[in-house]
Design a protein around this motif. Structure first.
Motif: not given
Length: 660
Positions: A93-94, A98-105, A108-112, A124-129
């Motif tokens: 969760f941390y 906290f360490e995912s990259i920000a997008t135009e939207a 990354y939300s707490g629920v996500n 499975d690992t979501d790529n948000v980095f």
């Protein structure tokens, strides 16, 4: 009695062993706290110097370390999964939040972040980095910790589930290959005590139960015991158990009819088969034993000998036997039992359940001393009439060897002290249904009669009963008995220490007589008779004014065989008569009776009808010897003469007891 009611340990509704486990967890908790403080301190020191890893991850890991001691209270079987799951959820969760990259939207939300963390457990690992997709991604340290912890959690859980589903099958296959396993039929308090003992000694155990609800599956699983539900098709079940390769087949149902049914099915299955199996058959009631004897006799007539040796036991009898071995009836009454003119011993039973009845049986078979009067037994119970009928149905000839009295008595409304004053017993056995009532009555009675041996039956071990048992200053003549664990263990129940001694004595005696008579060829009755005779050996030494000392002590006053025979010459007749009375009692308590038609060519014994011509008084035995032309009295005298060899065989020398 009022002060005992508020003893603090009575509020602890858990076994003694559980208290020690709790104490161990507490101690481990404090050790973990110290280690965590050191680890957290080290982690923060590294961050302070290198600013790596990130401040947030250091805080997250510190939180995880902070809650780790609480995981010690999680059930041991799930500790690893809970540990890894907690680590994966916190660091995942941390990392995602906290360490995912920000997008135009936006961020990354707490629920996500929570959803992505949960997806880690399906590998499975979501790529948000990284801005581009691909497998060659450098994940933050928090996510690396999280995804590997999540993967380990998933794999460990799958393996645990697979083991729970297939572990018994794998173990059972191993038992079929290795053999020498123990099969226990029936799950109850008795079998539970035996299972615990066998597993502590590393024995392989299979438990068969008719009732799925009665099986404590988690408890048995932790012990490493295979549990199987019984089946109507016994042949299929026995094949599944690799019965022919097993070492012991132990029938411990509470219901005698179930045990007898099982033994019939087992013998039928093993008919015409070879097996090294040994069978232990537990029977509560004397009528059940007689029925088993009829079953065995019928099988022998139609098919020959049983295909496997079967040993009949009664757990309550074993507890009684151990009690009177540890605390002989003559203890505290040595002078009385050696005086031919003194009064007999008198046993008072308060409550008369199965264990109490077996104590009475053992006492009747052992209480043969110089006084000529028979042992007296008084039973106090609110169901005295029902118990009297039950007693005489099982032991119809008990009055031939003991004086029995049954009196209605309600311990909740009548004073036990007054009953003791009225009957003046030499021993009191408190055998009520409630452990607490037993204990309170025993303690109260002890204060009134401190010199009276009092025996308290306790079904379960408790702190207070152990305290009373070991407090020899105030309660030196109060003893507890009745724990299944005392006898349902490998040494006493399986290996049967006393039977080994009886077997050794029998073998050595046969060697002296130059006769070949194998122990296993003896009937159940004769094997039990040998064991019973061993139980009375120390009593004979007492009456002969002799002591036993271990051979390795090399006592300077030890007797030679010649000196022993000279010493007992003037006492042998009285002791031989006592031995004959003991032998009579043994047979009368097993429903034997006097055989009158003993003149040749008739035999003096009829095993099928349980009749024997020697079941008469010592004086009348002369007539039996004359009619049958057999020296039966000499056999009893030989039993006394052979005492020297008996004790030599089991590692003891004999010395004359010094007068005090």
């Amino acid at each position: 009695m009022g002060t005992v009611l508020i003893l603090p340990w009575q509020d602890e509704n858990r076994p003694h062993a559980a208290n020690w486990r709790l104490f161990g967890v507490r101690r481990l908790f404090f050790v973990n706290v110290i280690l965590i403080v050191l680890l957290a301190g080290g982690l923060w020191s590294v961050w302070w110097v290198d600013r790596e890893p990130s401040f947030g991850l250091v805080v997250t890991l510190s939180i995880f370390l902070g809650i780790t001691p609480l995981l010690l209270f999680v059930k041991r079987a799930f500790y690893l999964q809970v540990f890894l799951f907690t680590l994966a959820m916190l660091t995942g969760f941390y990392g995602f939040y906290f360490e995912s990259i920000a997008t135009e939207a936006g961020r990354y939300s707490g629920v996500n972040a929570l959803y992505s963390t949960i997806r880690l457990f399906i590998l499975d690992t979501d790529n948000v980095f990284a801005p581009t997709l691909g497998k060659h991604i450098h994940y933050p340290l928090s996510i690396e910790i999280a995804r590997w912890s999540a993967a380990a959690t998933t794999i460990a859980t799958i393996l645990q589930i697979a083991y729970r589903m297939l572990g018994q099958s794998i173990k059972l296959f191993g038992y079929k290959v290795l053999g020498n396993h123990y099969i226990i039929v029936g799950y109850n308090h008795k079998s539970k005590a035996l299972i615990n003992s066998l597993r502590k000694n590393g024995k392989r155990v299979i438990v068969i139960s008719d009732d799925e609800d009665s099986i404590e599956e988690d408890f048995l699983h932790q012990l490493g015991v295979i549990t199987i539900l019984s089946a109507r098709d016994k042949s299929l079940l026995f094949h599944k158990l690799a019965l022919k390769r097993a070492k012991y087949f132990i029938l411990l149902h509470e219901d005698d009819s179930q045990n007898l049914d099982e033994i019939v099915g087992l013998i039928d299955f093993l008919k015409n088969k070879t097996s090294k199996l040994e069978v232990i058959l537990h029977l509560h009631h004397q009528q059940s034993y007689l029925l088993y004897e009829d079953i065995k006799r019928d099988f022998t007539v139609n098919h020959g000998a049983f295909p496997v040796p079967v040993r009949t036991v009664n757990v309550h009898s074993l507890m009684a036997e151990k009690l009177l071995n540890d605390h002989p009836l003559y203890k505290y009454y040595e002078d009385r039992v050696k005086d031919a003119d003194s009064a007999p011993l008198h046993m008072l039973f308060v409550g008369f359940g199965q264990t109490g009845q077996q104590v009475a049986v053992q006492a009747i078979e052992r209480a043969h001393f110089l006084p000529r009067e028979r042992l007296q037994i008084t039973v106090l119970d609110k169901e005295a009439e029902r118990l009297k009928a039950l007693w005489y149905r099982q032991y119809p000839r008990a009055d031939k060897v003991a004086t029995m009295r049954f009196r209605p008595f309600d311990v909740s409304t009548e004073a036990l002290n007054a009953a003791v004053a009225e009957y003046n017993p030499t021993h009191v056995f408190i055998c009520l249904q409630d452990d607490y009532a037993d204990l309170m009555e025993g303690i109260d009675l002890c204060k009134q009669y401190p010199q009276l041996p009092i025996f308290i039956k306790m079904k379960a071990e408790a702190h207070i009963s152990k305290w009373v048992h070991t407090n020899t200053f105030e309660y030196d003549r109060v003893f507890r008995f009745g724990y299944y664990e005392d006898v349902l263990n490998e040494d006493y129940f399986i290996n049967e220490t006393l039977t080994k001694l009886a077997k050794l004595v029998h073998t050595k005696y046969m060697e002296l007589q130059e006769v070949q008579d194998d122990w296993l060829a003896l009937s159940d009755l004769n094997r039990e008779s040998n064991r019973n005779q061993m139980n009375h050996a120390d009593t004979k030494l007492l009456l002969l004014e002799l002591d036993k000392v271990k051979k390795n002590e090399n006592h300077p006053d030890k007797l030679t065989k010649h000196e022993f025979l000279q010493y007992i010459e003037g006492k042998i007749e009285a002791l031989a008569e006592i031995e004959h009375e003991r032998w009579n009692a043994f047979h009368f308590m097993r429903s034997w009776d006097v055989k009158t038609d003993i003149a040749p060519p008739n035999s003096h014994k009829d095993e099928d009808k349980r009749l024997h011509g020697c079941l008469v008084s010592w004086d009348e035995l002369d007539r039996v010897c004359e009619i049958t032309r057999k020296p039966f009295k000499e056999y009893d005298r030989d039993t006394i003469r052979n005492l020297y060899d008996v004790y030599q065989f089991i590692g003891y020398d004999l010395v004359v007891k010094k007068s005090e």
